[in-house]
Design a protein around this motif. Structure first.
Motif, mmCIF file in Angstrom:
data_model
loop_
_atom_site.group_PDB
_atom_site.id
_atom_site.type_symbol
_atom_site.label_atom_id
_atom_site.label_comp_id
_atom_site.label_asym_id
_atom_site.label_seq_id
_atom_site.Cartn_x
_atom_site.Cartn_y
_atom_site.Cartn_z
ATOM 1 N N PRO A 86 59.546 -8.118 -37.051
ATOM 2 C CA PRO A 86 59.634 -9.501 -36.595
ATOM 3 C C PRO A 86 60.343 -9.558 -35.250
ATOM 4 C CG PRO A 86 61.271 -9.081 -38.297
ATOM 5 C CD PRO A 86 60.479 -7.819 -38.130
ATOM 6 N N GLY A 87 59.849 -10.412 -34.389
ATOM 7 C CA GLY A 87 60.464 -10.595 -33.082
ATOM 8 C C GLY A 87 60.612 -12.074 -32.793
ATOM 9 N N ALA A 88 60.912 -12.385 -31.563
ATOM 10 C CA ALA A 88 61.040 -13.780 -31.152
ATOM 11 C C ALA A 88 59.649 -14.403 -31.092
ATOM 12 C CB ALA A 88 61.726 -13.858 -29.797
ATOM 13 N N GLN A 89 59.374 -15.298 -32.015
ATOM 14 C CA GLN A 89 58.111 -16.028 -32.055
ATOM 15 C C GLN A 89 56.894 -15.135 -32.284
ATOM 16 O OE1 GLN A 89 58.199 -19.525 -31.797
ATOM 17 N NE2 GLN A 89 60.363 -19.088 -32.008
ATOM 18 N N ALA A 90 57.116 -13.924 -32.808
ATOM 19 C CA ALA A 90 55.995 -13.000 -33.010
ATOM 20 C C ALA A 90 56.296 -12.042 -34.146
ATOM 21 C CB ALA A 90 55.701 -12.228 -31.736
ATOM 22 N N GLN A 122 55.070 -19.887 -39.441
ATOM 23 C CA GLN A 122 56.216 -19.800 -38.540
ATOM 24 C C GLN A 122 55.862 -20.228 -37.110
ATOM 25 O OE1 GLN A 122 59.233 -18.849 -39.797
ATOM 26 N NE2 GLN A 122 58.184 -18.735 -41.754
ATOM 27 N N GLN A 123 54.580 -20.494 -36.884
ATOM 28 C CA GLN A 123 54.041 -20.766 -35.539
ATOM 29 C C GLN A 123 54.302 -19.581 -34.601
ATOM 30 O OE1 GLN A 123 55.815 -24.640 -34.678
ATOM 31 N NE2 GLN A 123 53.904 -25.594 -35.344
ATOM 32 N N TRP A 124 54.062 -18.388 -35.142
ATOM 33 C CA TRP A 124 54.220 -17.146 -34.403
ATOM 34 C C TRP A 124 52.855 -16.578 -34.072
ATOM 35 C CZ3 TRP A 124 58.179 -13.857 -37.668
ATOM 36 C CH2 TRP A 124 59.455 -14.446 -37.586
ATOM 37 N N PHE A 146 41.424 -11.401 -34.065
ATOM 38 C CA PHE A 146 42.307 -10.787 -33.078
ATOM 39 C C PHE A 146 41.557 -10.651 -31.757
ATOM 40 C CE2 PHE A 146 44.438 -9.635 -36.944
ATOM 41 C CZ PHE A 146 45.774 -9.521 -36.608
ATOM 42 N N VAL A 147 42.270 -10.854 -30.646
ATOM 43 C CA VAL A 147 41.663 -10.723 -29.319
ATOM 44 C C VAL A 147 42.453 -9.707 -28.498
ATOM 45 C CG1 VAL A 147 40.676 -13.051 -29.297
ATOM 46 C CG2 VAL A 147 42.981 -12.683 -28.418
ATOM 47 N N ALA A 148 41.752 -9.075 -27.581
ATOM 48 C CA ALA A 148 42.378 -8.058 -26.736
ATOM 49 C C ALA A 148 43.382 -8.706 -25.797
ATOM 50 C CB ALA A 148 41.322 -7.308 -25.950
ATOM 51 N N GLU A 149 44.523 -8.050 -25.696
ATOM 52 C CA GLU A 149 45.580 -8.512 -24.802
ATOM 53 C C GLU A 149 45.741 -7.544 -23.632
ATOM 54 O OE1 GLU A 149 49.459 -10.897 -26.054
ATOM 55 O OE2 GLU A 149 49.474 -8.828 -26.746
ATOM 56 N N GLN A 157 45.717 -3.234 -27.273
ATOM 57 C CA GLN A 157 46.708 -4.128 -27.859
ATOM 58 C C GLN A 157 46.025 -5.455 -28.163
ATOM 59 O OE1 GLN A 157 49.795 -3.081 -28.711
ATOM 60 N NE2 GLN A 157 49.052 -1.096 -27.968
ATOM 61 N N LEU A 158 46.195 -5.925 -29.395
ATOM 62 C CA LEU A 158 45.524 -7.130 -29.855
ATOM 63 C C LEU A 158 46.540 -8.195 -30.236
ATOM 64 C CD1 LEU A 158 42.857 -5.481 -32.186
ATOM 65 C CD2 LEU A 158 42.601 -6.106 -29.782
ATOM 66 N N ARG A 159 46.077 -9.450 -30.166
ATOM 67 C CA ARG A 159 46.929 -10.598 -30.491
ATOM 68 C C ARG A 159 46.120 -11.558 -31.343
ATOM 69 N NH1 ARG A 159 46.449 -15.204 -28.286
ATOM 70 N NH2 ARG A 159 45.422 -14.412 -26.432
ATOM 71 N N TRP A 160 46.817 -12.196 -32.285
ATOM 72 C CA TRP A 160 46.221 -13.260 -33.082
ATOM 73 C C TRP A 160 47.176 -14.442 -33.071
ATOM 74 C CZ3 TRP A 160 47.970 -16.084 -37.162
ATOM 75 C CH2 TRP A 160 47.032 -16.908 -37.781
#
Length: 163
Positions: A86-90, A122-124, A146-149, A157-160
């Motif tokens: 877990p991180g800040a907002q992610a 959590q809106q992360w 997931f989309v490529a970042e 690296q992917l993000r959702w």
């Protein structure tokens, strides 16, 4: 905790449990087909796999000291491992590994859907990396939104995000 649909469940790995540690070692070993198929003495291969695992684990602990290590279970039996940070907002999926015989049976989808639900509540955002050569995982991540970042020659690296 991250909620999963039955028959899947997550639980913290017990560092003092020989059973948990034996499973993690066996899981890592079966994920290293590249080493298992080397033309070398079996003892050398086993030593190399053990060394690689120690290095891998140390790298995780140094890079993600706050990460949680969880066993993925189906009907109470371990079938994989999940490491999340877990991180800040992610939330970062550091590693997700399933036994070969458990792949393609919904466990990966269930785990990721549970993480997505937690992140959305959590809106992360949810982040992870995937090797370019891991086509099955890349298809799964794309199917789950997931989309490529970013990417390098080895990983993407992917993000959702729920938004």
């Amino acid at each position: 905790m991250y909620s999963l649909p039955s028959p899947f469940h997550l639980r913290d790995i017990d560092a003092a449990s020989d059973g948990d540690q034996d499973f993690v070692r066996a899981l890592y070993r079966c994920s290293r087909g590249d080493l298992l198929h080397m033309q070398a003495e079996p003892d050398f291969i086993e030593q190399l796999i053990a060394m690689q695992q120690r290095t891998h684990e140390l790298g995780y602990r140094q890079s993600y000291p706050q990460a949680r290590q969880l066993l993925i279970e189906r009907d109470g039996a371990p079938i994989g491992r999940l490491i999340v940070n877990p991180g800040a907002q992610a939330l970062r999926v550091v590693d997700i590994t399933l036994l070969p015989q458990a792949q393609g049976q919904g466990a990966g989808s269930a785990v990721l859907a549970g993480l997505q639900a937690h992140a959305a509540a959590q809106q992360w955002t949810l982040h992870l990396g995937v090797n370019h050569a891991n086509l099955a995982a890349r298809r799964l991540y794309a199917r789950l939104g997931f989309v490529a970042e970013s990417e390098d020659p080895i990983q993407q690296q992917l993000r959702w995000s729920a938004a």
